[in-house]
Design an enzyme around this catalytic site. Sequence first.
Site, short mmCIF file in Angstrom:
data_model
loop_
_atom_site.label_atom_id
_atom_site.label_comp_id
_atom_site.label_asym_id
_atom_site.label_seq_id
_atom_site.Cartn_x
_atom_site.Cartn_y
_atom_site.Cartn_z
N LYS B 68 0.82 -1.22 0.00
CA LYS B 68 0.00 0.00 0.00
C LYS B 68 0.85 1.26 0.00
CE LYS B 68 -2.15 1.81 3.61
NZ LYS B 68 -3.16 1.97 4.67
N ASP B 226 -0.22 7.86 15.00
CA ASP B 226 0.43 6.90 14.12
C ASP B 226 1.77 7.46 13.64
OD1 ASP B 226 -0.42 8.92 12.53
OD2 ASP B 226 -1.48 7.67 11.09
#
Lengths: 323, 323
Positions: B68, B226
């Site tokens: 990805k 994150d």
Amino acid sequence: MQLFQREEIERVIRLDTEVVNVIEDGFSALITKNVHMPPIMRVDVPINNGEVDIKSAYIEGYDSFAVKLSSGFFNNPQKGLPSANGMMILLSAETGVPKAVLADNGLLTDIRTAAAGAVAAKYCSRKDSRTAGIIGTGAQARLQLQALTLVRPIEHVHVYGRRTEKAEEFKQDIQKMLGLNVSVCKSPQEVVEESDIVVTTTPSKEPIVKAEWLHPGLHITAMGSDAEHKQELDCAVINHADIFVCDVIEQSKRLGELRNCPSYTIEKAIELGEITSGSQQGRLTNEQVTVCDLSGTGVQDTAIARHVYSLLVSKEETIHERR
Amino acid sequence: MQLFQREEIERVIRLDTEVVNVIEDGFSALITKNVHMPPIMRVDVPINNGEVDIKSAYIEGYDSFAVKLSSGFFNNPQKGLPSANGMMILLSAETGVPKAVLADNGLLTDIRTAAAGAVAAKYCSRKDSRTAGIIGTGAQARLQLQALTLVRPIEHVHVYGRRTEKAEEFKQDIQKMLGLNVSVCKSPQEVVEESDIVVTTTPSKEPIVKAEWLHPGLHITAMGSDAEHKQELDCAVINHADIFVCDVIEQSKRLGELRNCPSYTIEKAIELGEITSGSQQGRLTNEQVTVCDLSGTGVQDTAIARHVYSLLVSKEETIHERR
């Protein structure tokens, strides 16, 4: 986002002087511009003897950059499929928007790798190099030779492969494709001793070129080693060379020929981009022995992906105008 | 290789129980199977305030896996474009051949991230949780709430956003979309104190949830952090929780909430896959306080890419049969 299949890409690009210049500019950019090139990412699929490598590089000032996936699945030949596969994704450096997927199946990697060999020969080999020696008989061996003919007046070729029938096939192909004289040699030594330029393009795990065979004026490009377990040149070859060049010193130390040559004085190593951009000199005399180790960089991928995309888009525009 | 555009992907996938199960199975695989998940690769484009993250994971036994690319270009909104972009490439794990490019523009990441929130709530929150608190008012805030309604009988929502007009918009959207009662709160404290489940979905760089606000039976999922510079929970929240869960402990220590909580006894931390696969227990009593920190994994990407590809291909087959 556009998808371009291999057939479309094949129609617009070939290994020619234009591509060599594009790759040369990429090497220069590595030195003259800020380049963000993260370490190679690798996904292992051990159960199928496979791996996927992901490379990328953003060159400051360029409006796009590539992310490349290249895979090697080494059980594929048993299934009648090639081991290698790959694709490139070109992203806008202004917005991050994907511009194109180049489903090239490794074609662009093959071409940019050969073009790098031409750049190395252009700056490091003697201008009057007429004999080329190729160790290895695969697809990249053919492309490397073709690349040499773009920059040097090659007339005769010496080839060595572990399997003689492969070397004979290489000879037939090259005579037909490039019209050059080809001699199949019995040993790597014969190739080195007979040639002005030698290119090694093997997956060898042990050195195949020895320092005793070096002679004045020789240039060697080692293409094969791009992983921790590979090696093509004896460490003494590097130590005996008057000039040692590589694409990226850190990468050569990790994956290339410098990994097996701890005795080499690393400060003497030159990066190819330093020569192409003019901050260092390549070959100075006809007598020097020069060696170049290339393990492949994301900058080459970004350079060729941008180039082929511009060709594909301008072709589409031409077709559109004609309608 | 096939290219699927976002519109085609939107037609076959939505955030539903099926997707939650797919993501749950992905978390279980992280524990029960051999998973090859290299660290995230990042290409920086500082001149345009942009970055591209590349994630991948191969789960042994699966016949395909995803790579990805997701980008954030934070000058885009000034150009009238969304910051986020992305795509997934599904590769055969048997041959390395690319099967499909999913040009989803980040849609699948949004859905798999929300689905992970549902999995966390399913195993960690009280079964009778009726009030959901959402801190943050973006697209992921809406999806996280929608995900909660798939696993818990949510009736009332408390929302807080730094900009009241955004919270009011959230309220209007949710009432229309999900038919739930929504109260706009004046502070994160009000949200936490009034809710059975709290989800934080902010880009905060400082803790926004304090330990003093915790109450028996509360579950918190922190989605926002994150990256190294982000944080949503005060370290004391983690220390006061009866159970602390995260997707990957090493990643939470590097990029998630554990990074800012060196005092926490790391041996007590549980990975979500340990709970979904049955090797650890989630919530045991109605009184426990539970916290789950999710920073996102390549396994979720592989799981949803495989799922959406099977839906796309079976749809194509159906169309083909009808012809």
